[in-house]
Design an enzyme around this catalytic site. Structure first.
Site, short mmCIF file in Angstrom:
data_model
loop_
_atom_site.label_atom_id
_atom_site.label_comp_id
_atom_site.label_asym_id
_atom_site.label_seq_id
_atom_site.Cartn_x
_atom_site.Cartn_y
_atom_site.Cartn_z
N GLU A 1 3.62 -38.13 16.67
CA GLU A 1 2.19 -38.36 16.10
C GLU A 1 1.63 -39.08 14.71
O GLU A 1 0.62 -38.95 14.57
CB GLU A 1 2.48 -36.80 15.51
CG GLU A 1 2.36 -35.56 17.30
CD GLU A 1 1.38 -35.29 17.33
OE1 GLU A 1 0.06 -36.67 17.18
OE2 GLU A 1 1.52 -34.93 18.57
N SER B 1 8.73 -43.17 18.66
CA SER B 1 7.61 -42.35 17.20
C SER B 1 8.31 -41.04 17.74
O SER B 1 8.40 -40.63 18.48
CB SER B 1 6.53 -42.39 17.62
OG SER B 1 6.32 -41.63 16.31
N GLY B 2 9.20 -40.49 16.39
CA GLY B 2 9.91 -39.30 16.75
C GLY B 2 8.98 -38.62 17.09
O GLY B 2 9.48 -37.70 17.86
N SER B 3 8.12 -37.75 16.33
CA SER B 3 7.50 -36.65 16.28
C SER B 3 6.64 -37.21 17.79
O SER B 3 5.64 -36.40 18.41
CB SER B 3 6.38 -36.95 15.26
OG SER B 3 5.89 -38.36 14.70
N GLU C 1 16.33 -42.21 14.05
CA GLU C 1 16.57 -43.64 14.08
C GLU C 1 18.34 -44.44 14.46
O GLU C 1 18.32 -45.03 15.26
CB GLU C 1 16.66 -44.41 12.49
CG GLU C 1 15.42 -43.65 12.19
CD GLU C 1 14.71 -43.04 10.91
OE1 GLU C 1 16.64 -42.89 10.69
OE2 GLU C 1 14.36 -42.42 10.23
#
Length: 184
Positions: free
Chosen positions: A89, A85-87, A151
Site C-alpha cells: 500500500e 512492498s510489505g504492505s 526485510e
C-alpha cells in the site's frame, strides 16, 4: 542473550519463508528469464534489499536496473518491473507500479498482502507473510522492531532466487565476478 536472540530471529525467518509458495517463486523466476529489461523498486529498507537483488541480476547477466539510477531506460512491453512492498500500500511504490502497468510492462510483486492495491496490479506475485507497518499478520508477532523481519526475509528470498537462477543457467561464483565492477 545474543545467541538466544539469534535463535529466535532465525526461527521467525524460517517460519515466514517456509510459507512462501514454491510455484509462485518459480513463476517469478520465469518472468525474470522472459524479460528484456528488469527494473527493481522498493522504499526504505525494503528498497535496500531489492537494490541488492537488482545488482545481483546484473551480475547474472540480465539487463537489470534499480529505479533512481541515472541510466534506467524507459520501461515498456516485454520488460519486468519488480516491486517489493510489505504492505502493498505504500503510495510512492504504488505510483511507480501504476506507471509500469500503464507502459505495458509486466509487474512482479513481493508483498505480505496479495489483496493490496499493488498486489492487484501484479502479473506475478509472491506473498511473503511477514508483519509490516500497515500489514499485521494474524498469529505472528515478531520480537524484532518495526518491519525488520520482512526485510530480512526479503533479502533471503532474493538470495535463494539467485541460487535457483545460477543452477538453471550454469553461472558460477567466478562468472558472476567477471560482471562485477572492477573500479573498486
Amino acid at each position: 542473550m545474543y545467541r538466544n536472540n539469534v535463535k529466535r530471529i532465525l526461527l521467525e525467518i524460517t517460519s515466514v519463508l517456509g510459507q512462501v509458495q514454491e510455484g509462485h517463486v518459480q513463476n517469478f523466476i520465469d518472468e525474470i528469464f522472459s524479460a528484456k529489461t528488469i527494473v527493481v523498486h522498493g522504499a526504505g529498507r525494503v528498497g535496500y534489499a531489492v537494490r541488492g537483488f537488482g545488482m545481483r541480476l546484473g551480475h547474472l547477466g540480465f539487463h537489470a536496473y534499480t529505479l533512481g539510477d541515472s541510466v534506467v531506460p524507459p520501461i515498456k512491453e516485454g520488460d519486468l518491473l519488480i516491486i517489493a512492498s510489505g504492505s502493498g500500500e505504500t503510495q510512492t511504490v504504488y505510483d511507480i507500479a501504476s506507471i509500469g502497468k500503464k507502459n505495458n510492462a509486466k509487474i512482479a510483486v513481493i508483498t505480505g498482502n496479495s489483496r493490496s492495491r499493488i498486489g492487484q496490479l501484479a502479473d506475478c506475485i509472491i506473498e511473503m507473510r511477514a508483519p509490516s507497518k500497515k500489514n499485521k499478520v494474524q498469529g505472528m508477532r515478531s520480537i524484532q522492531p518495526m518491519s525488520t523481519l520482512n526485510e530480512q526475509c526479503l533479502q533471503l528470498l532474493f538470495d535463494a532466487v539467485v541460487l535457483d537462477i545460477m543452477e538453471r543457467t550454469g553461472e558460477t561464483d567466478n562468472t558472476l565476478w567477471l560482471r562485477h565492477s572492477n573500479l573498486e
